[in-house]
Design a protein around this motif. Sequence first.
Motif, PDB file in Angstrom:
ATOM      1  N   SER A 163      31.087   2.895   6.551  1.00 42.16           N
ATOM      2  CA  SER A 163      29.927   1.998   6.615  1.00 42.16           C
ATOM      3  C   SER A 163      30.408   0.625   7.064  1.00 42.16           C
ATOM      4  O   SER A 163      31.619   0.353   7.086  1.00 42.16           O
ATOM      5  CB  SER A 163      29.242   1.872   5.242  1.00 42.16           C
ATOM      6  N   GLY A 164      29.454  -0.239   7.364  1.00 43.46           N
ATOM      7  CA  GLY A 164      29.805  -1.618   7.705  1.00 43.46           C
ATOM      8  C   GLY A 164      30.401  -2.346   6.513  1.00 43.46           C
ATOM      9  O   GLY A 164      31.285  -3.192   6.662  1.00 43.46           O
ATOM     10  N   THR A 165      29.910  -2.014   5.329  1.00 42.15           N
ATOM     11  CA  THR A 165      30.440  -2.631   4.116  1.00 42.15           C
ATOM     12  C   THR A 165      31.881  -2.193   3.888  1.00 42.15           C
ATOM     13  O   THR A 165      32.758  -3.015   3.580  1.00 42.15           O
ATOM     14  CB  THR A 165      29.573  -2.224   2.904  1.00 42.15           C
ATOM     15  N   THR A 198      22.489 -13.921   5.223  1.00 42.51           N
ATOM     16  CA  THR A 198      23.052 -12.689   5.773  1.00 42.51           C
ATOM     17  C   THR A 198      22.694 -11.546   4.845  1.00 42.51           C
ATOM     18  O   THR A 198      22.121 -11.757   3.774  1.00 42.51           O
ATOM     19  CB  THR A 198      24.591 -12.796   5.906  1.00 42.51           C
ATOM     20  N   PHE A 199      23.054 -10.333   5.251  1.00 41.14           N
ATOM     21  CA  PHE A 199      22.943  -9.185   4.363  1.00 41.14           C
ATOM     22  C   PHE A 199      23.993  -9.333   3.249  1.00 41.14           C
ATOM     23  O   PHE A 199      25.088  -9.841   3.489  1.00 41.14           O
ATOM     24  CB  PHE A 199      23.160  -7.899   5.162  1.00 41.14           C
ATOM     25  N   SER A 228      26.246  -7.636   1.773  1.00 45.67           N
ATOM     26  CA  SER A 228      27.629  -7.135   1.856  1.00 45.67           C
ATOM     27  C   SER A 228      28.645  -8.190   2.205  1.00 45.67           C
ATOM     28  O   SER A 228      29.766  -8.151   1.731  1.00 45.67           O
ATOM     29  CB  SER A 228      27.793  -6.116   2.976  1.00 45.67           C
ATOM     30  N   SER A 229      28.255  -9.118   3.093  1.00 44.09           N
ATOM     31  CA  SER A 229      29.236 -10.085   3.584  1.00 44.09           C
ATOM     32  C   SER A 229      29.857 -10.850   2.418  1.00 44.09           C
ATOM     33  O   SER A 229      31.048 -11.162   2.441  1.00 44.09           O
ATOM     34  CB  SER A 229      28.590 -11.063   4.579  1.00 44.09           C
ATOM     35  N   VAL A 277      29.294 -14.191  10.686  1.00 46.39           N
ATOM     36  CA  VAL A 277      28.318 -13.105  10.813  1.00 46.39           C
ATOM     37  C   VAL A 277      27.517 -13.420  12.073  1.00 46.39           C
ATOM     38  O   VAL A 277      27.010 -14.530  12.218  1.00 46.39           O
ATOM     39  CB  VAL A 277      27.387 -13.048   9.584  1.00 46.39           C
ATOM     40  N   ASP A 297      31.997 -10.285  11.109  1.00 43.75           N
ATOM     41  CA  ASP A 297      31.079  -9.239  10.654  1.00 43.75           C
ATOM     42  C   ASP A 297      30.043  -9.049  11.766  1.00 43.75           C
ATOM     43  O   ASP A 297      29.045  -9.764  11.854  1.00 43.75           O
ATOM     44  CB  ASP A 297      30.415  -9.648   9.335  1.00 43.75           C
ATOM     45  N   ALA A 340      28.157  -6.448  12.311  1.00 50.95           N
ATOM     46  CA  ALA A 340      27.273  -5.322  11.977  1.00 50.95           C
ATOM     47  C   ALA A 340      26.013  -5.333  12.836  1.00 50.95           C
ATOM     48  O   ALA A 340      25.447  -4.289  13.139  1.00 50.95           O
ATOM     49  CB  ALA A 340      26.898  -5.365  10.503  1.00 50.95           C
ATOM     50  N   GLN A 341      25.584  -6.533  13.238  1.00 56.12           N
ATOM     51  CA  GLN A 341      24.346  -6.639  14.019  1.00 56.12           C
ATOM     52  C   GLN A 341      24.608  -6.930  15.494  1.00 56.12           C
ATOM     53  O   GLN A 341      23.670  -6.983  16.283  1.00 56.12           O
ATOM     54  CB  GLN A 341      23.449  -7.746  13.421  1.00 56.12           C
ATOM     55  N   SER A 387      28.608  -1.923  11.906  1.00 52.68           N
ATOM     56  CA  SER A 387      27.909  -0.908  11.118  1.00 52.68           C
ATOM     57  C   SER A 387      27.071  -0.045  12.046  1.00 52.68           C
ATOM     58  O   SER A 387      26.515  -0.534  13.027  1.00 52.68           O
ATOM     59  CB  SER A 387      26.978  -1.605  10.112  1.00 52.68           C
ATOM     60  N   LYS A 402      20.680  -0.495  12.996  1.00 57.01           N
ATOM     61  CA  LYS A 402      21.507  -1.375  13.821  1.00 57.01           C
ATOM     62  C   LYS A 402      21.363  -0.994  15.296  1.00 57.01           C
ATOM     63  O   LYS A 402      21.001   0.142  15.614  1.00 57.01           O
ATOM     64  CB  LYS A 402      22.974  -1.276  13.403  1.00 57.01           C
TER      65      LYS A 402
END
Length: 379
Positions: free
Chosen positions: A65-67, A91-92, A94-95, A143, A169, A171-172, A193, A198
């Motif tokens: 996963s991205g996490t 941010t989401f 997880s960061s 991010v 990060d 992820a996006q 991610s 995404k």
Amino acid sequence: MRDTASPSLPFIDLQAQRRRISDLIDQGIARVLDHGAFVTGPEVIELETALAARANATHCLGCSSGTDALMISLMADDVGEGDAVFVPSFTFTSSAEVPALLGAHPVFVDIDPDTFNMDVDSLGLAVAAAKAAGLRPKVVMTVDLFGQPADYERILPLAKDEGMWVLDDAAQSFGATYKGAPIGGFGRVTTTSFYPSKPLSCYGDGGAVLADDTDFFERMKRVRVHGNGGGNGEVSRLGLTARLDTIQAAVLLAKLTIFDEECDLRNEVAARYSEGLSNVVKTPQIIDGATSVWAQYTVISPARGAIAETLAAEGIPTALFYPNPVHTHAPYKKYLLNNSGLPVTEDLARQVISLPMHPYLDAESQDRVIAAVRSAVGA
Ligand SMILES: *Cc1c(COP(=O)(O)O)cnc(C)c1O
């Protein structure tokens, strides 16, 4: 009043994508079922090679996963107790969650009001605050929010001066570019991610880590599987179960064949939105020399409540990213180092609203969204 002649629009249309390449996807999955190497099979290696090439990175590691990609990166450098990891609060979760899980101190940084990305002046203040609190500045986690790269030309020198390394990060933002180079080489490590929402996504959880530094990459590879390395079963450190499933790699290989085209289509959708909306709400700004992959199309308006309601009544979904910045959630309140808060973050959290965004959003549907937003704000 809901016009029953207009069907509900999806926020993201994964089925439109699937209709285009269902044969490729089905064949890819069937091949994995036949050969049976469900974990770290040939498709994973093929995908890692393709992603590294696309991102201009020396190495790529598929992961769960991205996490977990963030976790692998920070664990490989033994980030922990006493270390400060600088991260936006907008941010989401997880960061900030990953450094906190490792016992490190996530230090929240405010964002630029035009780009939603880390503000470099705020980063400088956060570093000073962290040092004053007795923390060791260790990592800047940029991010690339909503698909647009952070301002690396300004962030990298500051990180270097303070002896920190940069973890992007992405992820996006996988697929975006900055000053002509693809996302993947700006930090020491870049993570992404493949969560279904995404821009490049699989049919479940997945992620990847990109890096140029071979020694560091080897350490991350060991973290991915319980600290195993060298192929002789020797365990050299603590690690995780954080591999990418072979079936997900097969799905991603199929989707990669149309990813460039999808990025172009996303840019066309974003351009149409901005043309129709820039005089009634604040539309997204892309920094000079960057391109976005438009993970979200997010506008800023004091009337976002009215926009959400009007669009919902028309069968148009919207989403709020992020109405409650990370530092306002219970587990993270203790990490905020200043009493003045994060004014830009807190202001935008009250005003952002994201509109349907995917490569297959046709002009007619988009006109419906634009008209509804315009009517919501009385334009
Ligand atoms: C989605 C996302 C993540 C987490 O990715 P998962 O694959 O869901 O673990 C981390 N950071 C950002 C900025 C994200 O958008």
